[in-house]
Design a protein around this motif. Structure first.
Motif, PDB file in Angstrom:
ATOM      1  N   LEU A  14      -0.711   4.161  29.365  1.00  0.00           N
ATOM      2  CA  LEU A  14      -1.067   5.392  30.052  1.00  0.00           C
ATOM      3  C   LEU A  14      -0.189   5.885  30.956  1.00  0.00           C
ATOM      4  CD1 LEU A  14      -4.602   3.858  31.332  1.00  0.00           C
ATOM      5  CD2 LEU A  14      -4.115   5.922  29.617  1.00  0.00           C
ATOM      6  N   PRO A  15      -0.094   7.139  31.065  1.00  0.00           N
ATOM      7  CA  PRO A  15       1.091   7.930  31.991  1.00  0.00           C
ATOM      8  C   PRO A  15       0.914   7.174  33.483  1.00  0.00           C
ATOM      9  CG  PRO A  15      -0.195   9.531  30.729  1.00  0.00           C
ATOM     10  CD  PRO A  15      -1.035   8.141  30.577  1.00  0.00           C
ATOM     11  N   SER A  16       2.144   6.870  33.921  1.00  0.00           N
ATOM     12  CA  SER A  16       2.277   6.473  35.342  1.00  0.00           C
ATOM     13  C   SER A  16       1.401   7.270  36.445  1.00  0.00           C
ATOM     14  CB  SER A  16       3.543   6.287  35.788  1.00  0.00           C
ATOM     15  OG  SER A  16       4.181   7.558  35.768  1.00  0.00           O
ATOM     16  N   SER A  17       1.360   8.402  36.247  1.00  0.00           N
ATOM     17  CA  SER A  17       0.457   9.386  37.434  1.00  0.00           C
ATOM     18  C   SER A  17      -0.831   9.038  37.197  1.00  0.00           C
ATOM     19  CB  SER A  17       0.703  10.758  36.716  1.00  0.00           C
ATOM     20  OG  SER A  17       0.561  11.142  35.591  1.00  0.00           O
ATOM     21  N   TRP A  18      -1.466   8.668  35.943  1.00  0.00           N
ATOM     22  CA  TRP A  18      -2.874   8.411  35.656  1.00  0.00           C
ATOM     23  C   TRP A  18      -3.120   7.071  36.111  1.00  0.00           C
ATOM     24  CZ3 TRP A  18      -5.850  10.229  30.947  1.00  0.00           C
ATOM     25  CH2 TRP A  18      -5.700  11.617  30.569  1.00  0.00           C
TER      26      TRP A  18
END
Length: 284
Positions: A14-18
């Motif tokens: 998953l994207p780190s921001s998510w």
């Protein structure tokens, strides 16, 4: 009991921001070069992985988190009165799931629930996001497990591997197959079926042909999609990922098409420029 804390492992991609925005707990797998061991996504990033493979001429070994790793990750949240729901890398690919089950036995019944995604990369991530949103809507752990049981067989995971080199280094194809594949520009397509990485078919010719085939495979199933979220997950194939997203935006009408990067564990098995499209079919 208190609110639900959703956990995954580093292979969810998953994207780190998510991960930060949705407060998702991550337990890293391990990548080992000789005597040096790194936590996936913490001590070692994908570009560093490839540099080390080039320098050493061989692939690293990968390893699951230990039961104690899970215990240490879960305990602070249990102590805060939260329930843990951990969604694991496929049990057909790793002992990660089994080690999490062992860890769950160290807590009181109901404090830690372990769910086998039977998938990898953002095929896990799709299920994690379903769980995160269900928890935010006030669903209980049993209700979320019921949802995941329904979603899991509907996750479509398909990757194009750009070169047979990493499959050869990892012992998953012979030197002759690697040579012939390179000469003929053969690119294998891998699907996840029943939790296992399964060779689906091979594409011969330029890379653009393989990417177009990925898109066409999705387009033939637009009517079956749940139209919520599509992931384009890649290992150092940024430009291709952007092009795929544009094609999918024009053809699918999906609410969210997200590009994510494959971590070290996934990349060490597939190699650079691997790229995939992952989505969920609608539940009838």
């Amino acid at each position: 009991m208190g609110r639900i804390k959703i956990f995954a492992d580093s292979t969810c991609d998953l994207p780190s921001s998510w991960i930060q925005d949705y407060d998702i707990g991550i337990v890293p797998l391990y990548v080992t070069f000789d005597e040096e061991t790194y936590r996936d996504g913490i001590d070692l990033e994908t570009e560093q992985l490839y540099r080390k493979v080039t320098e050493q001429g061989r692939l690293p070994k990968t390893a699951a988190p230990s039961p104690n790793d899970f215990i240490q990750a879960f305990t602070p949240f249990i102590n805060q009165g939260q329930q843990i729901l951990y969604i694991s890398l496929s049990s057909e690919l790793s002992s990660t799931y089994q080690n999490a089950l062992i860890a769950s036995d160290e807590f009181h019944p109901g404090q830690v629930t372990v769910f086998d995604s039977l998938n990898l990369s953002t095929g896990i991530g799709l299920q994690v996001m379903k769980a995160v949103r269900a928890a935010a809507d006030g669903k209980s752990v049993p209700e979320i497990i019921k949802l995941l049981d329904d979603v899991r067989p509907h996750v479509e995971t398909e990757f194009v591997i750009d070169s047979l080199d990493y499959l050869y280094k990892g012992g998953r194809c012979s030197g002759l197959q690697n040579l012939v594949g390179s000469l003929l520009k053969i690119r294998p397509v891998i699907k996840v079926i029943d939790g296992k990485m399964t060779p689906a078919y091979k594409i011969r010719g330029p890379r653009e042909k393989a990417l177009n085939q990925l898109v066409q495979n999705v387009m033939t199933r637009v009517a079956e999609m749940d139209n919520d979220l599509i992931f384009i997950t890649h290992s150092l194939a940024d430009e291709d990922a952007v092009q795929l997203r544009a094609a999918l935006q024009a053809g699918t009408g999906a609410k969210d098409i997200v590009i994510s990067n494959a971590g070290c564990v996934i990349s060490s098995h597939c190699g650079a420029r691997t790229i995939g499209i992952l989505y969920t079919k609608a539940i009838s």
